[in-house]
Design a protein around this motif. Structure first.
Motif, PDB file in Angstrom:
ATOM      1  N   ALA A   1       0.857  -1.184   0.000  1.00  0.00           N
ATOM      2  CA  ALA A   1       0.000   0.000   0.000  1.00  0.00           C
ATOM      3  C   ALA A   1       0.891   1.231   0.000  1.00  0.00           C
ATOM      4  O   ALA A   1       1.912   1.276   0.686  1.00  0.00           O
ATOM      5  CB  ALA A   1      -0.905  -0.009   1.221  1.00  0.00           C
ATOM      6  N   ALA A   2       0.483   2.231  -0.776  1.00  0.00           N
ATOM      7  CA  ALA A   2       1.235   3.484  -0.792  1.00  0.00           C
ATOM      8  C   ALA A   2       0.954   4.260   0.494  1.00  0.00           C
ATOM      9  O   ALA A   2      -0.067   4.051   1.152  1.00  0.00           O
ATOM     10  CB  ALA A   2       0.824   4.313  -2.002  1.00  0.00           C
TER      11      ALA A   2
ATOM     12  N   GLY B   1      -3.920  -7.304   7.682  1.00  0.00           N
ATOM     13  CA  GLY B   1      -2.454  -7.226   7.720  1.00  0.00           C
ATOM     14  C   GLY B   1      -1.846  -8.235   6.761  1.00  0.00           C
ATOM     15  O   GLY B   1      -2.218  -8.290   5.584  1.00  0.00           O
ATOM     16  N   ASN B   2      -0.938  -9.076   7.284  1.00  0.00           N
ATOM     17  CA  ASN B   2      -0.283 -10.070   6.424  1.00  0.00           C
ATOM     18  C   ASN B   2      -1.253 -11.126   5.900  1.00  0.00           C
ATOM     19  O   ASN B   2      -0.896 -11.923   5.029  1.00  0.00           O
ATOM     20  CB  ASN B   2       0.815 -10.801   7.208  1.00  0.00           C
ATOM     21  CG  ASN B   2       1.960  -9.875   7.555  1.00  0.00           C
ATOM     22  OD1 ASN B   2       2.174  -8.865   6.877  1.00  0.00           O
ATOM     23  ND2 ASN B   2       2.686 -10.199   8.620  1.00  0.00           N
ATOM     24  N   TYR B   3      -2.451 -11.145   6.452  1.00  0.00           N
ATOM     25  CA  TYR B   3      -3.413 -12.201   6.111  1.00  0.00           C
ATOM     26  C   TYR B   3      -4.530 -11.700   5.201  1.00  0.00           C
ATOM     27  O   TYR B   3      -5.533 -12.377   5.016  1.00  0.00           O
ATOM     28  CB  TYR B   3      -3.973 -12.821   7.400  1.00  0.00           C
ATOM     29  CG  TYR B   3      -2.864 -13.205   8.346  1.00  0.00           C
ATOM     30  CD1 TYR B   3      -1.982 -14.237   8.015  1.00  0.00           C
ATOM     31  CD2 TYR B   3      -2.641 -12.497   9.524  1.00  0.00           C
ATOM     32  CE1 TYR B   3      -0.923 -14.566   8.844  1.00  0.00           C
ATOM     33  CE2 TYR B   3      -1.589 -12.824  10.369  1.00  0.00           C
ATOM     34  CZ  TYR B   3      -0.728 -13.861  10.022  1.00  0.00           C
ATOM     35  OH  TYR B   3       0.325 -14.185  10.839  1.00  0.00           O
ATOM     36  N   GLU B   4      -4.369 -10.505   4.678  1.00  0.00           N
ATOM     37  CA  GLU B   4      -5.325  -9.948   3.716  1.00  0.00           C
ATOM     38  C   GLU B   4      -4.545  -9.581   2.464  1.00  0.00           C
ATOM     39  O   GLU B   4      -3.720  -8.665   2.493  1.00  0.00           O
ATOM     40  CB  GLU B   4      -6.002  -8.701   4.301  1.00  0.00           C
ATOM     41  CG  GLU B   4      -7.003  -8.090   3.338  1.00  0.00           C
ATOM     42  CD  GLU B   4      -7.448  -6.699   3.772  1.00  0.00           C
ATOM     43  OE1 GLU B   4      -6.939  -6.174   4.784  1.00  0.00           O
ATOM     44  OE2 GLU B   4      -8.304  -6.143   3.079  1.00  0.00           O
TER      45      GLU B   4
ATOM     46  N   PHE C   1      -4.694  -1.641  -7.497  1.00  0.00           N
ATOM     47  CA  PHE C   1      -5.835  -1.721  -6.564  1.00  0.00           C
ATOM     48  C   PHE C   1      -6.069  -0.390  -5.854  1.00  0.00           C
ATOM     49  O   PHE C   1      -5.136   0.400  -5.629  1.00  0.00           O
ATOM     50  CB  PHE C   1      -5.582  -2.788  -5.491  1.00  0.00           C
ATOM     51  CG  PHE C   1      -5.771  -4.195  -5.967  1.00  0.00           C
ATOM     52  CD1 PHE C   1      -7.045  -4.737  -6.083  1.00  0.00           C
ATOM     53  CD2 PHE C   1      -4.680  -4.987  -6.293  1.00  0.00           C
ATOM     54  CE1 PHE C   1      -7.217  -6.044  -6.510  1.00  0.00           C
ATOM     55  CE2 PHE C   1      -4.848  -6.296  -6.721  1.00  0.00           C
ATOM     56  CZ  PHE C   1      -6.116  -6.826  -6.829  1.00  0.00           C
ATOM     57  N   TYR C   2      -7.332  -0.199  -5.457  1.00  0.00           N
ATOM     58  CA  TYR C   2      -7.763   0.932  -4.629  1.00  0.00           C
ATOM     59  C   TYR C   2      -8.745   0.322  -3.642  1.00  0.00           C
ATOM     60  O   TYR C   2      -9.845  -0.089  -4.012  1.00  0.00           O
ATOM     61  CB  TYR C   2      -8.430   1.963  -5.526  1.00  0.00           C
ATOM     62  CG  TYR C   2      -8.883   3.261  -4.884  1.00  0.00           C
ATOM     63  CD1 TYR C   2      -8.219   4.463  -5.167  1.00  0.00           C
ATOM     64  CD2 TYR C   2     -10.002   3.324  -4.054  1.00  0.00           C
ATOM     65  CE1 TYR C   2      -8.651   5.667  -4.632  1.00  0.00           C
ATOM     66  CE2 TYR C   2     -10.435   4.520  -3.515  1.00  0.00           C
ATOM     67  CZ  TYR C   2      -9.754   5.687  -3.807  1.00  0.00           C
ATOM     68  OH  TYR C   2     -10.190   6.889  -3.284  1.00  0.00           O
TER      69      TYR C   2
ATOM     70  N   LEU D   1       2.293  -2.834 -12.934  1.00  0.00           N
ATOM     71  CA  LEU D   1       1.131  -2.527 -12.075  1.00  0.00           C
ATOM     72  C   LEU D   1       1.488  -1.361 -11.145  1.00  0.00           C
ATOM     73  O   LEU D   1       2.237  -0.468 -11.545  1.00  0.00           O
ATOM     74  CB  LEU D   1       0.649  -3.756 -11.317  1.00  0.00           C
ATOM     75  CG  LEU D   1       0.313  -4.978 -12.203  1.00  0.00           C
ATOM     76  CD1 LEU D   1      -0.045  -6.188 -11.350  1.00  0.00           C
ATOM     77  CD2 LEU D   1      -0.818  -4.654 -13.180  1.00  0.00           C
ATOM     78  N   GLY D   2       0.987  -1.372  -9.908  1.00  0.00           N
ATOM     79  CA  GLY D   2       1.311  -0.257  -9.027  1.00  0.00           C
ATOM     80  C   GLY D   2       0.863  -0.521  -7.609  1.00  0.00           C
ATOM     81  O   GLY D   2       0.083  -1.450  -7.349  1.00  0.00           O
ATOM     82  N   PRO D   3       1.350   0.291  -6.663  1.00  0.00           N
ATOM     83  CA  PRO D   3       0.959   0.124  -5.258  1.00  0.00           C
ATOM     84  C   PRO D   3      -0.543   0.382  -5.080  1.00  0.00           C
ATOM     85  O   PRO D   3      -1.177   1.072  -5.867  1.00  0.00           O
ATOM     86  CB  PRO D   3       1.773   1.194  -4.533  1.00  0.00           C
ATOM     87  CG  PRO D   3       2.871   1.550  -5.467  1.00  0.00           C
ATOM     88  CD  PRO D   3       2.319   1.356  -6.843  1.00  0.00           C
ATOM     89  N   THR D   4      -1.067  -0.173  -3.985  1.00  0.00           N
ATOM     90  CA  THR D   4      -2.478  -0.008  -3.663  1.00  0.00           C
ATOM     91  C   THR D   4      -2.703   1.335  -2.982  1.00  0.00           C
ATOM     92  O   THR D   4      -1.929   1.741  -2.112  1.00  0.00           O
ATOM     93  CB  THR D   4      -2.917  -1.142  -2.716  1.00  0.00           C
ATOM     94  OG1 THR D   4      -2.716  -2.383  -3.393  1.00  0.00           O
ATOM     95  CG2 THR D   4      -4.376  -0.998  -2.306  1.00  0.00           C
ATOM     96  N   ILE D   5      -3.772   2.023  -3.393  1.00  0.00           N
ATOM     97  CA  ILE D   5      -4.235   3.194  -2.650  1.00  0.00           C
ATOM     98  C   ILE D   5      -5.294   2.705  -1.668  1.00  0.00           C
ATOM     99  O   ILE D   5      -6.259   2.049  -2.072  1.00  0.00           O
ATOM    100  CB  ILE D   5      -4.789   4.268  -3.599  1.00  0.00           C
ATOM    101  CG1 ILE D   5      -3.650   4.850  -4.441  1.00  0.00           C
ATOM    102  CG2 ILE D   5      -5.513   5.361  -2.817  1.00  0.00           C
ATOM    103  CD1 ILE D   5      -4.089   5.895  -5.454  1.00  0.00           C
ATOM    104  N   GLU D   6      -5.084   2.967  -0.384  1.00  0.00           N
ATOM    105  CA  GLU D   6      -6.054   2.584   0.644  1.00  0.00           C
ATOM    106  C   GLU D   6      -6.804   3.829   1.073  1.00  0.00           C
ATOM    107  O   GLU D   6      -6.195   4.859   1.367  1.00  0.00           O
ATOM    108  CB  GLU D   6      -5.330   1.968   1.849  1.00  0.00           C
ATOM    109  CG  GLU D   6      -4.622   0.674   1.508  1.00  0.00           C
ATOM    110  CD  GLU D   6      -5.010  -0.458   2.455  1.00  0.00           C
ATOM    111  OE1 GLU D   6      -5.854  -0.232   3.343  1.00  0.00           O
ATOM    112  OE2 GLU D   6      -4.455  -1.562   2.281  1.00  0.00           O
ATOM    113  N   ALA D   7      -8.137   3.711   1.116  1.00  0.00           N
ATOM    114  CA  ALA D   7      -8.962   4.883   1.421  1.00  0.00           C
ATOM    115  C   ALA D   7     -10.043   4.490   2.411  1.00  0.00           C
ATOM    116  O   ALA D   7     -10.333   3.304   2.600  1.00  0.00           O
ATOM    117  CB  ALA D   7      -9.578   5.430   0.139  1.00  0.00           C
TER     118      ALA D   7
END
Ligand SMILES: [Cu+2]
Length: 665
Positions: free
Chosen positions: A66-67, A274-277, A258-259, A128-134
């Motif tokens: 995630a960014a 966390g590591n499990y998602e 991903f977003y 591809l690219g890092p995930t944006i988490e919102a």
């Protein structure tokens, strides 16, 4: 004949005289287009890489990071700078079957690939690219996201690219008017986004900081800034390129990521995190021996003389194909990866990020024995958590059918099998779906492998399942009938899968008989609920995506007495036959075709829907009494212009996309 700039008048002329369905000798509708003759048509002397030579399940699955948001530059919002960039030495994990490096036959060096991808606030993996988490702004803790997108596509020396990584078919809407090859415009797929920030395909921009605006709504220069309001439920979204006429190429090159939108309700459920998602994007890919990514084309022939069409320099013009089917499977940018897991529950967010390939996914134990009950559960789809979890993915006959751009949120409980077990994710969906070629069980029939080899790091207290109640939308204020068609394009093409030199017509995919550029015909009134009955007279299933809205899938089935819009009349039908397959069977019949009913993982809200195919009459003509349909229901709650389109990217780029406009009352 030399190729000039094709105008829509040419298309319209042929459209009026060549009304023929896919089934009338349209090879593209029923053939796997990845084959050696098609590859070599576009590659000159380069040889395709044989997927059977490649090692499987040895490369570790990349965990997409995630960014980190910039929380100060834009008051009250999370801010990201996203750059589209080229990377010359990306490693897809292509290795010899014995694990050794594959050598580029031209340089002797290990094979690597030139790809595109997004860097987000300075973080990049190349492809591809890092995930944006919102966070959803339906909760008070939510925040908007502001993204400054920059087209920074340069070569290794830092010079602005002027040629695409892949061949750009110059005869499509969006490429037939001298448009620059290096164009992007990003779209947040599934976003409840203001029209001006939605990534209209015409609003593209180049990599030239000094470029003038394109005159169709795109910004001047090489950058645009969009705001995402996040006023929707938590779910798995993704952002990807959407530039007119080259979406398939930009996404295939790597412009997708991903977003993930989170909300308080979902946080309260104690799902694995966390590591499990782990987000998983599945994409089929083909390669040449030197590691470069392969995207087949075929020479265009004049439909009357059957001579090659050439450009102003005398070079043959190559055509896009009706679909693309790669011969390897990449997950998170590695071919056939493996993931070592602990004996506990994991959450996987699956996305089909391919061009044309559907997947019917299930997980399989090494000895083929049945999975323990409750080992795999689908808890969500495009609209977030399902109202009732669905038990799917446990057997081949009971797979997760994931069309292009669809998402599946899964819980897999690895504690149900002994430590050391190898679990393979498999696929058996035909390409094209449903009546194309089956995947090769040795290659495209496999996705990735999980090995239960990591020690349990602590007691697993996470939830085994989750759901969210869904309040149904109000009844429709308006019902609309729209239809999907595969017609003949003006261009003849010579395609020869059997080595017999057969000439076929290129197809043109239309919605309601209209080109993308025809005047807007779908104009829902603001804040009304509409039912769209999407009718499919083609033999392919098409995953239809509407921007802006999340919709309910109300019903599927067949219909009788259909008059398609392409005949110049308003589309209409005699009767809708809910939950029937073309043979007239009902859902309790063991032979019932599940494509013609709403399945358990299509309940709730979705943004992409599989439209069941039609069939043929005994003469092989499209049968008006044998068409598939789906009825979707959505509330159109923002003004402005948005897109609706098939998410088979090769179809979208071949005119299977139309604007709709939400208008004031
Ligand atoms: Cu389609």
């Amino acid at each position: 004949m030399a190729m000039g700039k094709w105008t829509h008048r040419v298309y319209l002329y042929y459209r009026s005289i060549l009304l023929a369905g896919c089934a009338l000798a349209m090879w593209g509708c029923n053939g796997d287009t990845t084959n050696i003759s098609a590859l070599s048509a576009s590659s000159g002397s380069k040889s395709p890489l044989n997927p059977l030579m490649l090692q499987q399940f040895a490369t570790p699955l990349p965990i997409i990071p995630a960014a980190t948001a910039d929380t100060t530059s834009v008051a009250g919002s999370d801010y990201y700078v996203v750059k589209a960039q080229q990377s010359a030495d990306y490693d897809f994990g292509l290795r010899n079957i014995d694990g050794g490096e594959l050598k580029n036959p031209y340089t002797g060096k290990p094979v690597r690939s030139t790809v595109w991808g997004y860097s987000v606030n300075g973080l990049s993996a190349g492809y591809l690219g890092p995930t944006i988490e919102a966070r959803s702004t339906l909760d008070t803790s939510g925040r908007k996201v502001v993204v400054k997108y920059i087209n920074d596509l340069r070569d290794a020396a830092g010079n602005l690219l002027t040629k695409h990584l892949l061949y750009v078919d110059p005869t499509l809407d969006g490429t037939n008017n001298g448009e620059p090859e290096i164009r992007i415009v990003p779209h947040l797929h599934g976003g409840h986004t203001q029209s001006g920030f939605d990534g209209n395909p015409l609003y593209w921009f180049t990599n030239n900081p000094n470029a003038p605006a394109n005159g169709m709504g795109g910004p001047a220069g090489n950058t645009v800034t969009y705001t995402y309001d996040n006023d929707q439920l938590g779910t798995t979204l993704w952002y990807h390129d959407h530039a007119m006429g080259i979406t398939r190429l930009n996404v295939y090159a790597g412009l997708a990521a991903f977003y993930i939108l989170r909300d308080n309700y979902e946080d309260s459920l104690n799902l694995p995190k966390g590591n499990y998602e782990i987000p998983l994007v599945i994409q089929d890919k083909s390669f040449y021996e030197d590691g470069s990514i392969a995207y087949p084309t075929t020479p265009l022939l004049d439909p009357y003389t059957h001579l090659p069409i050439v450009d102003a320099n005398g070079k043959p013009v190559l055509s896009s194909l009706p679909e693309f089917f790669g011969n390897t499977i990449a997950v998170n940018g590695k071919v056939w990866p493996k993931l070592e897991v602990e004996p506990r529950r994991y959450r996987f967010r699956l996305l089909n990020g391919s061009d044309s390939r559907f997947y019917n996914l299930w997980i399989e134990l090494p000895d083929g024995s049945p999975l323990p009950a409750g080992m795999i559960t689908q808890i969500g789809n495009e609209g977030g958590l399902l109202p009732t979890p669905a038990t799917v993915g446990d057997t081949e006959d009971h797979g997760i059918l994931l069309a292009l751009a669809e998402r599946a949120d899964l819980i897999i409980d690895f504690s149900k099998v002994p430590v050391g077990t190898k679990i393979t994710m498999r696929n058996n969906a035909n390409g094209p779906y449903p009546d194309g070629n089956p995947p090769d069980p040795k290659t495209t029939g496999k996705i990735m492998q999980f090995t239960v080899t990591k020690p349990l790091s602590g007691t697993d207290t996470s939830a085994a399942t989750a759901s969210r109640p869904h309040a149904p939308l109000a009844a429709a204020d308006n019902v609309r009938v729209v239809d999907l068609q595969e017609l003949r394009d003006i261009f003849g093409i010579n395609y020869d899968p059997a080595g017999e030199g057969t000439l076929f017509y290129r197809h043109l995919l239309l919605l309601n008989g209209n080109l993308f550029t025809d005047p807007i015909t779908e104009k829902p009134v603001l804040n009304t609920v509409e039912d769209w009955i999407i009718v499919n007279g083609t033999v392919d299933m098409h995953p239809m995506h509407l921007h802006l809205v999340s919709f309910e899938v109300v019903e599927k089935g067949t219909l009788t007495g259909y008059i398609p819009a392409a005949l110049g009349l308003p589309p209409r039908y005699a009767a809708l036959n809910k939950d029937t397959d073309p043979a007239g069977r009902t859902p309790l019949d063991p032979e019932f075709d599940r494509n013609y009913t709403v399945t358990g993982n299509e309940i709730g809200l979705k943004d992409t829907v599989k439209v069941p195919p039609g069939g043929l009459d005994p003469n092989g003509d499209p049968d008006p009494n044998n068409r598939g349909y789906v009825r979707i229901r959505a509330k159109f709650d923002r003004l402005g212009i948005y897109m609706w389109h098939c998410h088979i990217l090769s179809h979208e780029d071949n005119d299977m996309m139309r604007p709709f406009e939400v208008v004031a009352p």
